[in-house]
Design an enzyme around this catalytic site. Structure first.
Site, short mmCIF file in Angstrom:
data_model
loop_
_atom_site.label_atom_id
_atom_site.label_comp_id
_atom_site.label_asym_id
_atom_site.label_seq_id
_atom_site.Cartn_x
_atom_site.Cartn_y
_atom_site.Cartn_z
N GLU A 1 -46.47 -56.37 45.75
CA GLU A 1 -45.31 -55.95 46.56
C GLU A 1 -44.97 -56.97 47.66
OE1 GLU A 1 -44.45 -51.93 47.31
OE2 GLU A 1 -45.93 -51.22 45.85
N THR B 1 -46.28 -61.16 48.49
CA THR B 1 -47.51 -61.79 48.97
C THR B 1 -47.51 -61.89 50.50
OG1 THR B 1 -46.52 -63.99 48.90
CG2 THR B 1 -47.61 -63.23 46.87
C1 LIG Z 1 -52.53 -55.73 39.96
C2 LIG Z 1 -51.05 -56.02 40.09
C3 LIG Z 1 -50.15 -54.97 40.07
C4 LIG Z 1 -48.77 -55.23 40.16
N1 LIG Z 1 -47.87 -54.20 40.01
C5 LIG Z 1 -46.54 -54.49 39.91
C6 LIG Z 1 -45.60 -53.46 39.55
O1 LIG Z 1 -45.96 -52.28 39.38
N2 LIG Z 1 -44.30 -53.81 39.36
C7 LIG Z 1 -43.86 -55.08 39.55
O2 LIG Z 1 -42.66 -55.32 39.38
N3 LIG Z 1 -44.72 -56.08 39.90
C8 LIG Z 1 -46.04 -55.81 40.06
N4 LIG Z 1 -46.94 -56.82 40.38
C9 LIG Z 1 -46.44 -58.16 40.58
C10 LIG Z 1 -46.57 -58.66 42.03
O3 LIG Z 1 -45.66 -57.99 42.87
C11 LIG Z 1 -46.38 -60.18 42.00
O4 LIG Z 1 -47.54 -60.72 41.36
C12 LIG Z 1 -46.21 -60.77 43.38
O5 LIG Z 1 -44.99 -60.39 43.94
C13 LIG Z 1 -46.31 -62.31 43.37
O6 LIG Z 1 -45.51 -62.86 42.36
P1 LIG Z 1 -46.15 -63.96 41.37
O7 LIG Z 1 -47.40 -63.38 40.83
O8 LIG Z 1 -45.11 -64.36 40.41
O9 LIG Z 1 -46.54 -65.17 42.31
P2 LIG Z 1 -45.58 -66.39 42.73
O10 LIG Z 1 -44.30 -65.86 43.24
O11 LIG Z 1 -45.54 -67.39 41.64
O12 LIG Z 1 -46.39 -66.98 43.95
C14 LIG Z 1 -47.47 -67.93 43.81
C15 LIG Z 1 -47.85 -68.40 45.21
O13 LIG Z 1 -46.74 -69.08 45.82
C16 LIG Z 1 -46.44 -68.49 47.06
N5 LIG Z 1 -45.00 -68.56 47.33
C17 LIG Z 1 -43.98 -68.27 46.48
N6 LIG Z 1 -42.81 -68.41 47.08
C18 LIG Z 1 -43.06 -68.78 48.35
C19 LIG Z 1 -42.26 -69.08 49.49
N7 LIG Z 1 -40.92 -69.02 49.45
N8 LIG Z 1 -42.89 -69.43 50.65
C20 LIG Z 1 -44.23 -69.50 50.71
N9 LIG Z 1 -45.05 -69.23 49.68
C21 LIG Z 1 -44.47 -68.87 48.51
C22 LIG Z 1 -46.93 -67.07 46.95
O14 LIG Z 1 -47.13 -66.45 48.22
C23 LIG Z 1 -48.21 -67.25 46.15
O15 LIG Z 1 -49.24 -67.63 47.02
C24 LIG Z 1 -48.31 -56.56 40.33
C25 LIG Z 1 -49.24 -57.62 40.38
C26 LIG Z 1 -50.59 -57.36 40.24
C27 LIG Z 1 -51.56 -58.52 40.23
#
Ligand SMILES: Cc1cc2nc3c(=O)[nH]c(=O)nc-3n(C[C@H](O)[C@H](O)[C@H](O)COP(=O)(O)OP(=O)(O)OC[C@H]3O[C@@H](n4cnc5c(N)ncnc54)[C@H](O)[C@@H]3O)c2cc1C
Length: 379
Positions: free
Chosen positions: A363, A365
């Protein structure tokens, strides 16, 4: 300003705590090891009438406020992060948006069974290629007569393999940017809906996290939630509430880890005395208590503001950022206080530690919370 919980909140908290200690705590590690979603626990939570805490009684919920919902989420987190995660995903993400944005017919058909605890909800925003930048999605919904046809892949969707409805975000107008995204109520029994993967994770394994594929999934137009193009503003509103629930769950993880460390430090003796009498250990436990209290205060403040109808963009991000960090730090110190035993699965701190890490990712990072708060501060 009164920091005491209202009597009704304390009563429900005590009921839920008793249930958690009797029914969840004894199986918390086992369901984690077995990667088993405990359906029976969710049925019992339905019987306790807490599967729709912040949903109005008119639609089968408890009609409680966000503060009460936070209290319940914290209690679940105190014993099982995985059950807590599936619970808040069901409530904040899978149910609440239907109450906020749905028609009376949608509420009667889709929300009522969720709020009553007869069914489970999920919410699908994230995709393999878009997480933090979630609006950059590839899933599309094309209109065809009085139906929409959905195609795409959603990633990391909590509960998708056990849910009865999934709120799916999809692009309905590729030219319209944020205003081109819409939300659809998808039934996992709809043709073309498939759970492609249930992930193995470093923690929270009793809560299924799924990749789902949508292959020409046809839904009737009355499954559109709100109006076409409202999907992104709905998402922002949903995540504000959702972040408060993750903060509450994190506070529960911190509380569980703190309690385990406090108890152990009083029982474990080295050099002829309880380890809690050593300054270094006592200070660790005191700091665990301090961080947990701080997380709870910020969470309850955001929840109260939400209930008062205030703008909670900053407060919910602050609560989520602080509480998730607190949960990870407190759980890490709980492992340390337990020494070698803390590194074994016979003791709960390792589980809290692994579960807590997700709170800094899901929800939005921690980096994205900083971004939101920075913007709110005019930076
Ligand atoms: C166990 C689990 C349950 C989940 N449940 C749901 C769910 O029910 N529904 C749903 O839709 N999603 C769900 N998610 C997804 C979750 O919300 C995302 O994994 C999260 O928002 C991060 O997206 P990403 O994994 O693509 O990481 P990325 O967006 O690729 O981020 C990778 C890294 O880059 C950093 N980063 C990215 N952009 C920026 C920026 N502009 N400035 C600084 N740093 C940045 C991030 O902080 C992170 O450290 C779930 C994830 C997990 C692991």
């Amino acid at each position: 300003m009164n920091f005491d919980l209202p009597a009704e909140h304390r009563m429900i908290r005590d009921q839920v705590r008793e249930f958690c200690e009797e029914e969840i705590a004894p199986i918390a590690q086992e369901i984690e090891d077995e990667h088993r979603f405990p359906e029976e626990i969710f049925e019992q939570l339905g019987q306790l009438d807490v599967m729709g805490v912040p949903i109005s009684e008119e639609y089968g919920g408890l009609g409680g406020d966000t503060l009460l919902y936070s209290v319940v989420a914290e209690e679940l987190g105190r014993v099982s992060g995985g059950i807590g995660l599936s619970y808040v995903a069901h409530t904040s993400l899978g149910s609440k948006p239907i109450e906020l944005f749905g028609t009376d017919e949608q509420k009667a058909e889709w929300l009522r069974p969720l709020a009553a605890g007869d069914e489970l909800g999920a919410w699908a925003l994230t995709e393999p290629g878009s997480g933090s930048d979630a609006s950059d999605m590839d899933t599309v919904a094309e209109r065809d007569g009085d139906e929409y046809v959905l195609n795409g892949t959603k990633q990391f969707i909590t509960n998708a393999s056990v849910a009865n409805s999934v709120l799916v975000k999809a692009v309905t107008d590729p030219e319209a940017g944020y205003d081109g995204i819409s939300t659809f109520i998808v039934d996992p029994d709809d043709d073309g809906f498939e759970v492609a993967t249930v992930w193995d994770k470093m923690g929270l394994n009793c809560s299924p996290t799924c990749e789902i594929s949508l292959d020409d999934v046809r839904v009737p137009e009355d499954r559109l939630l709100g109006a076409e193009g409202e999907g992104w503003t709905q998402t922002m509103k949903t995540l504000e509430g959702g972040r408060i629930s993750i903060a509450a769950l994190s506070t529960g993880l911190a509380q569980g880890a703190y309690e385990a460390a406090k108890e152990y430090s009083g029982e474990r003796e080295q050099f002829g005395k309880p380890i809690s009498t050593f300054d270094a250990v006592r200070d660790m436990v005191v700091d665990m208590h301090r961080k947990t209290e701080r997380a709870r205060l910020l969470t309850h403040k955001a929840a109260t503001m939400y209930d008062d109808g205030d703008d909670v963009t900053r407060a919910s991000a602050l609560a989520k950022l602080d509480a998730s960090e607190a949960a990870r730090e407190v759980a890490e110190d709980a492992v340390q206080v337990h020494g070698g035993y803390g590194y074994t699965t016979d003791f709960p701190p390792q589980r809290f530690y692994r579960d807590a890490k997700l709170m800094e990712i899901g929800e939005g990072t921690s980096e994205i919370q900083h971004l939101i708060i920075g913007r709110q501060l005019g930076l």
